[in-house]
Design an enzyme around this catalytic site. Structure first.
Site, PDB file in Angstrom:
ATOM      1  N   PHE A 107       2.270  32.369  46.332  1.00  0.00           N
ATOM      2  CA  PHE A 107       1.185  31.947  47.303  1.00  0.00           C
ATOM      3  C   PHE A 107      -0.142  32.657  47.248  1.00  0.00           C
ATOM      4  O   PHE A 107      -0.136  33.840  46.861  1.00  0.00           O
ATOM      5  CB  PHE A 107       1.931  32.571  48.566  1.00  0.00           C
ATOM      6  CG  PHE A 107       1.482  32.221  49.607  1.00  0.00           C
ATOM      7  CD1 PHE A 107       1.342  30.971  50.448  1.00  0.00           C
ATOM      8  CD2 PHE A 107       0.741  33.270  50.630  1.00  0.00           C
ATOM      9  CE1 PHE A 107       0.579  30.530  51.609  1.00  0.00           C
ATOM     10  CE2 PHE A 107       0.296  32.790  51.946  1.00  0.00           C
ATOM     11  CZ  PHE A 107       0.309  31.592  52.411  1.00  0.00           C
ATOM     12  N   SER A 177       7.480  33.997  43.063  1.00  0.00           N
ATOM     13  CA  SER A 177       7.156  34.349  44.594  1.00  0.00           C
ATOM     14  C   SER A 177       7.627  32.793  45.299  1.00  0.00           C
ATOM     15  O   SER A 177       8.745  32.164  45.102  1.00  0.00           O
ATOM     16  CB  SER A 177       5.984  34.629  45.076  1.00  0.00           C
ATOM     17  OG  SER A 177       5.968  34.889  46.330  1.00  0.00           O
ATOM     18  N   MET A 178       6.665  32.159  45.860  1.00  0.00           N
ATOM     19  CA  MET A 178       6.937  30.794  46.463  1.00  0.00           C
ATOM     20  C   MET A 178       7.246  29.750  45.092  1.00  0.00           C
ATOM     21  O   MET A 178       7.651  28.745  45.482  1.00  0.00           O
ATOM     22  CB  MET A 178       5.800  30.270  47.401  1.00  0.00           C
ATOM     23  CG  MET A 178       5.739  30.974  48.735  1.00  0.00           C
ATOM     24  SD  MET A 178       4.768  30.054  49.906  1.00  0.00           S
ATOM     25  CE  MET A 178       4.989  31.046  51.351  1.00  0.00           C
ATOM     26  N   TRP A 202      10.712  33.426  46.831  1.00  0.00           N
ATOM     27  CA  TRP A 202      10.623  33.279  48.037  1.00  0.00           C
ATOM     28  C   TRP A 202      10.891  31.923  48.333  1.00  0.00           C
ATOM     29  O   TRP A 202      10.487  31.208  48.135  1.00  0.00           O
ATOM     30  CB  TRP A 202       9.571  33.836  48.424  1.00  0.00           C
ATOM     31  CG  TRP A 202       9.245  34.212  50.072  1.00  0.00           C
ATOM     32  CD1 TRP A 202       9.035  35.393  50.777  1.00  0.00           C
ATOM     33  CD2 TRP A 202       8.950  33.233  50.902  1.00  0.00           C
ATOM     34  NE1 TRP A 202       8.738  35.131  51.920  1.00  0.00           N
ATOM     35  CE2 TRP A 202       8.793  33.785  52.456  1.00  0.00           C
ATOM     36  CE3 TRP A 202       8.916  31.578  50.987  1.00  0.00           C
ATOM     37  CZ2 TRP A 202       8.375  33.212  53.550  1.00  0.00           C
ATOM     38  CZ3 TRP A 202       8.587  31.073  52.380  1.00  0.00           C
ATOM     39  CH2 TRP A 202       8.570  31.815  53.313  1.00  0.00           C
ATOM     40  N   ASP A 223      10.539  45.225  45.685  1.00  0.00           N
ATOM     41  CA  ASP A 223       9.913  44.144  46.253  1.00  0.00           C
ATOM     42  C   ASP A 223      10.022  44.104  47.856  1.00  0.00           C
ATOM     43  O   ASP A 223      11.133  43.906  48.658  1.00  0.00           O
ATOM     44  CB  ASP A 223      10.673  42.595  45.974  1.00  0.00           C
ATOM     45  CG  ASP A 223       9.896  41.486  46.358  1.00  0.00           C
ATOM     46  OD1 ASP A 223       8.939  41.577  46.938  1.00  0.00           O
ATOM     47  OD2 ASP A 223       9.872  40.362  45.411  1.00  0.00           O
ATOM     48  N   HIS A 255       6.967  43.160  43.916  1.00  0.00           N
ATOM     49  CA  HIS A 255       7.141  41.549  44.097  1.00  0.00           C
ATOM     50  C   HIS A 255       6.108  41.138  42.983  1.00  0.00           C
ATOM     51  O   HIS A 255       6.198  39.808  42.564  1.00  0.00           O
ATOM     52  CB  HIS A 255       6.568  41.291  45.270  1.00  0.00           C
ATOM     53  CG  HIS A 255       6.501  39.780  45.594  1.00  0.00           C
ATOM     54  ND1 HIS A 255       7.680  39.182  45.763  1.00  0.00           N
ATOM     55  CD2 HIS A 255       5.319  38.723  45.840  1.00  0.00           C
ATOM     56  CE1 HIS A 255       7.272  37.731  45.767  1.00  0.00           C
ATOM     57  NE2 HIS A 255       5.933  37.700  45.874  1.00  0.00           N
TER      58      HIS A 255
END
Length: 305
Positions: A107, A177-178, A202, A223, A255
């Site tokens: 993101f 992540s995303m 995520w 994270d 993270h």
């Protein structure tokens, strides 16, 4: 077996004896092959056609650069379905084609946050496509679709130098992540993928029982954005028990650990891609039994592979 000639002395006798022994030996060997002998093993082992590079060692998979030289191709942001990116590919053509992996950022990030994977993985014998997303705010579902669009671009529209080195049937996805959540989304949409590696992933969806692709999830102990207890761990546990899967938790990492060159991430990501994109069992030794590096807080898997 002893063969006696009519004449056992003199040059002609010795020559006759030699010819007789060779003839008899050939006859025996021929009989064994054609008729078969009880207990004789006549099976042959067929080599894996997708093995690339020399036999691996701990040093070779931890190295900053692998055995293959790498070139790059830039892809315009006007590419259809995703935001452009950079393709890293081995220059070698002597060992056949290579599998490919598309890599998505997290993101608000761009491909630069994932660029270190490019040459490091490509130099081990893969085509690596680090992509930009259409917008930096794209959600995991959008990132998953863009990863698949990037793979389609590799297969259908990349430059000839890339396409002639690419095996379109051996494709994989990675993401942070995303982008990691997008990797999970992509595996559900395209079960023909050979491997998936979500990095500190995520996603609001916590259940991934439909995944059929060998999946290696990398989480981080510290994270605070995608805590392992609410993301990586439930993602891993929700994957089918029959699936070839693994979970690695980086010790004392945050993270953003996947955004910086990391030997542990590289070592086991390369091994996972080799094992499942290339079907190269030479790399199973690094995945099974579960590794216990000091950089690993926890490791779970369905080993053996």
């Amino acid at each position: 077996m002893r063969i006696r000639s009519k004449s056992s002395t003199g040059p002609r006798g010795r020559m006759a004896r030699t010819i007789g022994v060779l003839t008899a030996a050939l006859a025996v060997a021929s009989g064994l092959v054609s008729a078969g002998v009880a207990g004789a093993d006549v099976t042959t082992t067929q080599e894996n056609p997708y093995e690339r590079g020399p036999d691996p060692t701990e040093d070779s998979i931890e190295a900053i650069r692998g055995p293959f030289r790498v070139d790059t191709e830039r892809v315009s942001s006007f590419a259809v379905g995703f935001g452009g990116g950079t393709i890293y590919y081995p220059t070698d053509t002597s060992e056949g084609t290579f599998g490919a992996v598309a890599v998505a950022p997290g993101f608000t990030a761009d491909q630069g946050s994932m660029s270190w994977y490019g040459e490091r993985i490509a130099s081990q014998g893969f085509i690596v496509f680090t992509i930009d997303t259409n917008t930096r705010l794209d959600q995991p579902g959008q990132r998953g679709r863009q990863l698949l669009a990037a793979l389609d671009y590799l297969v259908e529209r990349s430059d000839r130098d890339v396409r002639q080195r690419l095996d379109p049937n051996r494709l994989a996805v990675m993401g942070h992540s995303m982008g990691g959540g997008g990797s999970l989304e992509a595996t559900v949409s395209r079960p023909s993928l050979k491997a998936s590696i979500p990095l500190t992933p995520w996603n609001l969806d916590k259940t991934w029982g439909d995944v059929q692709v060998p999946t290696f999830i990398i989480g981080a102990e510290n994270d605070s954005i995608a805590p392992v207890r609410t993301h990586s761990e439930p993602f891993y546990e929700s994957l089918p028990g029959s699936l070839e899967k693994a979970y690695l938790e980086l010790n004392a990492a945050t993270h953003f650990a996947p955004n910086i060159s990391n030997t542990t991430i590289a070592k086991y990501s390369i091994s996972w891609l080799k094992r499942f994109v290339d079907d190269d069992t030479r790399y199973s030794q690094f995945l099974c039994p579960n590794p216990t590096d000091r950089t690993i807080e926890e490791y779970r898997s369905t080993c053996p592979y």
